[in-house]
Design a protein around this motif. Sequence first.
Motif, PDB file in Angstrom:
ATOM      1  N   VAL A 135       0.858  -1.187   0.000  1.00  0.00           N
ATOM      2  CA  VAL A 135       0.000   0.000   0.000  1.00  0.00           C
ATOM      3  C   VAL A 135       0.888   1.229   0.000  1.00  0.00           C
ATOM      4  CG1 VAL A 135      -1.832   1.230   1.235  1.00  0.00           C
ATOM      5  CG2 VAL A 135      -1.728  -1.275   1.346  1.00  0.00           C
ATOM      6  N   ASP A 136       0.573   2.221  -0.854  1.00  0.00           N
ATOM      7  CA  ASP A 136       1.415   3.419  -0.886  1.00  0.00           C
ATOM      8  C   ASP A 136       0.940   4.442   0.144  1.00  0.00           C
ATOM      9  OD1 ASP A 136      -0.700   4.893  -1.946  1.00  0.00           O
ATOM     10  OD2 ASP A 136       0.154   5.053  -3.954  1.00  0.00           O
ATOM     11  N   GLN A 187       1.544   5.535   8.572  1.00  0.00           N
ATOM     12  CA  GLN A 187       2.498   5.691   7.480  1.00  0.00           C
ATOM     13  C   GLN A 187       3.844   5.043   7.805  1.00  0.00           C
ATOM     14  OE1 GLN A 187       1.911   6.729   4.482  1.00  0.00           O
ATOM     15  NE2 GLN A 187      -0.184   7.410   4.831  1.00  0.00           N
ATOM     16  N   THR A 188       4.264   5.092   9.053  1.00  0.00           N
ATOM     17  CA  THR A 188       5.564   4.506   9.406  1.00  0.00           C
ATOM     18  C   THR A 188       5.587   3.002   9.161  1.00  0.00           C
ATOM     19  OG1 THR A 188       7.208   4.307  11.173  1.00  0.00           O
ATOM     20  CG2 THR A 188       4.897   4.230  11.840  1.00  0.00           C
ATOM     21  N   TYR A 189       4.460   2.313   9.391  1.00  0.00           N
ATOM     22  CA  TYR A 189       4.404   0.871   9.166  1.00  0.00           C
ATOM     23  C   TYR A 189       4.243   0.537   7.680  1.00  0.00           C
ATOM     24  CZ  TYR A 189       3.581   1.222  14.165  1.00  0.00           C
ATOM     25  OH  TYR A 189       3.685   1.536  15.497  1.00  0.00           O
ATOM     26  N   LEU A 190       3.452   1.346   6.972  1.00  0.00           N
ATOM     27  CA  LEU A 190       3.327   1.140   5.528  1.00  0.00           C
ATOM     28  C   LEU A 190       4.668   1.350   4.835  1.00  0.00           C
ATOM     29  CD1 LEU A 190      -0.059   2.941   4.760  1.00  0.00           C
ATOM     30  CD2 LEU A 190       0.352   0.471   4.864  1.00  0.00           C
ATOM     31  N   ASP A 191       5.404   2.363   5.265  1.00  0.00           N
ATOM     32  CA  ASP A 191       6.722   2.624   4.681  1.00  0.00           C
ATOM     33  C   ASP A 191       7.654   1.438   4.907  1.00  0.00           C
ATOM     34  OD1 ASP A 191       8.795   4.535   3.552  1.00  0.00           O
ATOM     35  OD2 ASP A 191       9.668   4.126   5.512  1.00  0.00           O
ATOM     36  N   TYR A 192       7.598   0.860   6.117  1.00  0.00           N
ATOM     37  CA  TYR A 192       8.431  -0.312   6.406  1.00  0.00           C
ATOM     38  C   TYR A 192       8.062  -1.471   5.474  1.00  0.00           C
ATOM     39  CZ  TYR A 192      10.687  -4.130   8.868  1.00  0.00           C
ATOM     40  OH  TYR A 192      11.468  -5.225   9.172  1.00  0.00           O
ATOM     41  N   HIS A 193       6.765  -1.695   5.287  1.00  0.00           N
ATOM     42  CA  HIS A 193       6.331  -2.808   4.435  1.00  0.00           C
ATOM     43  C   HIS A 193       6.813  -2.617   3.002  1.00  0.00           C
ATOM     44  CE1 HIS A 193       3.582  -5.449   2.169  1.00  0.00           C
ATOM     45  NE2 HIS A 193       3.557  -6.184   3.275  1.00  0.00           N
ATOM     46  N   ARG A 194       6.721  -1.397   2.499  1.00  0.00           N
ATOM     47  CA  ARG A 194       7.166  -1.150   1.115  1.00  0.00           C
ATOM     48  C   ARG A 194       8.674  -1.352   0.966  1.00  0.00           C
ATOM     49  NH1 ARG A 194       3.586   3.271   1.691  1.00  0.00           N
ATOM     50  NH2 ARG A 194       5.335   4.716   1.997  1.00  0.00           N
ATOM     51  N   ARG A 195       9.431  -0.920   1.978  1.00  0.00           N
ATOM     52  CA  ARG A 195      10.901  -1.001   1.883  1.00  0.00           C
ATOM     53  C   ARG A 195      11.439  -2.395   2.179  1.00  0.00           C
ATOM     54  NH1 ARG A 195      13.312   1.065   5.604  1.00  0.00           N
ATOM     55  NH2 ARG A 195      11.644   1.842   6.963  1.00  0.00           N
ATOM     56  N   GLN A 196      10.837  -3.102   3.132  1.00  0.00           N
ATOM     57  CA  GLN A 196      11.416  -4.339   3.620  1.00  0.00           C
ATOM     58  C   GLN A 196      10.694  -5.617   3.169  1.00  0.00           C
ATOM     59  OE1 GLN A 196      14.274  -4.319   5.185  1.00  0.00           O
ATOM     60  NE2 GLN A 196      14.389  -2.089   5.355  1.00  0.00           N
ATOM     61  N   VAL A 197       9.420  -5.486   2.764  1.00  0.00           N
ATOM     62  CA  VAL A 197       8.639  -6.683   2.442  1.00  0.00           C
ATOM     63  C   VAL A 197       8.226  -6.716   0.969  1.00  0.00           C
ATOM     64  CG1 VAL A 197       6.569  -8.024   3.012  1.00  0.00           C
ATOM     65  CG2 VAL A 197       7.745  -6.718   4.820  1.00  0.00           C
ATOM     66  N   PHE A 198       7.777  -5.600   0.447  1.00  0.00           N
ATOM     67  CA  PHE A 198       7.240  -5.550  -0.913  1.00  0.00           C
ATOM     68  C   PHE A 198       8.313  -5.884  -1.954  1.00  0.00           C
ATOM     69  CE2 PHE A 198       5.562  -2.753  -4.503  1.00  0.00           C
ATOM     70  CZ  PHE A 198       4.600  -3.678  -4.889  1.00  0.00           C
ATOM     71  N   LYS A 199       7.914  -6.663  -2.950  1.00  0.00           N
ATOM     72  CA  LYS A 199       8.832  -7.098  -4.000  1.00  0.00           C
ATOM     73  C   LYS A 199       8.601  -6.342  -5.313  1.00  0.00           C
ATOM     74  CE  LYS A 199       9.573 -11.803  -2.257  1.00  0.00           C
ATOM     75  NZ  LYS A 199       8.938 -11.606  -0.934  1.00  0.00           N
ATOM     76  N   GLY A 200       7.953  -5.216  -5.241  1.00  0.00           N
ATOM     77  CA  GLY A 200       7.670  -4.431  -6.430  1.00  0.00           C
ATOM     78  C   GLY A 200       8.858  -3.592  -6.878  1.00  0.00           C
TER      79      GLY A 200
END
Length: 308
Positions: A256-257, A295-308
């Motif tokens: 999620v962005d 936003q702090t948790y979404l940012d973590y997911h995009r940087r550390q989990v997301f494969k996009g």
Amino acid sequence: MTKAVLTTKVDPTYDDRPEERYHFPRTYLRQVEAAVRDWIVYYEPRRTTGDVLSKGGRQAYFATARIDGIIPDPSRADHFYALVSGYLEFERAVPFRENFGTYERALTKEDGSTNKGAFGRAVRNMTDEEYDLILMAGYSHTLGLAPRQRPIGDVPEEIHPGFGETAQAPYEVDRRIVEQLVSRPFRDRAFSAAVKTAYADTCAMTGLRIINGGGRSEVQAAHVRPVADRGPDAVSNGVALSSTVHWMFDRGLLSVDENYDLLIAKSTAPDTLSRLLVPERKLRLPERPELWPAQTYLDYHRRQVFKG
């Protein structure tokens, strides 16, 4: 050591982040020191901001945590931070007054009226019994004491097997509840109930809402920042997802962005995935903004989990 109530607004005047820290002036230092290495409950007052005319707060206890220590505020004289761990939101917000009276005895005068002097203090110490009663009311479904609360007209979620019918507060105090607060199975159940309630049992990415024959929701509660990576058991670190979408989110095929638009890892996700998602490709959010994924948790997911 003693228990305490810490008051924090939806839009706090102080630098609070309830799952991590509580900011307070020297006025309350003695009360907070008494609760170091013990458990506290967070309370949301009527006012949602520092504006004396603001209103809309739930006037309810909404979470518990443990105070690990106190440090001075390096940028503001005579102010301090209480550092907390073990944060866990209640599956339902607990009003300070229910039909039997107030959970904190000091908040009620002998004539039954509210003690406004005591009520006006942002930090209040409390007894073990008062704390336990609030926890039993806040986690009544997780403890098997009552069905999970749903919007009016919905089928109530079944009570956990092996427990009796709905209990009426005040409950008979069971000291073992405090021991369960550090148990992963208990925390997972409580987190799941709180997230499902916030999202009205609806998958935030597909819009699907399925209730099985026993009245149990088929949606699951996903952590945005995983617990293994120090993600808290806060609704703002959660999102309700159907099982397939939950699996993809945990493995970085979906994210999620910052505008809550859905992201798809096109190089690894199946081509048919887009058909499962809501047409607007935007996360469906809870009614209360403070429960939206932070936003702090979404940012973590995009940087550390997301494969996009």
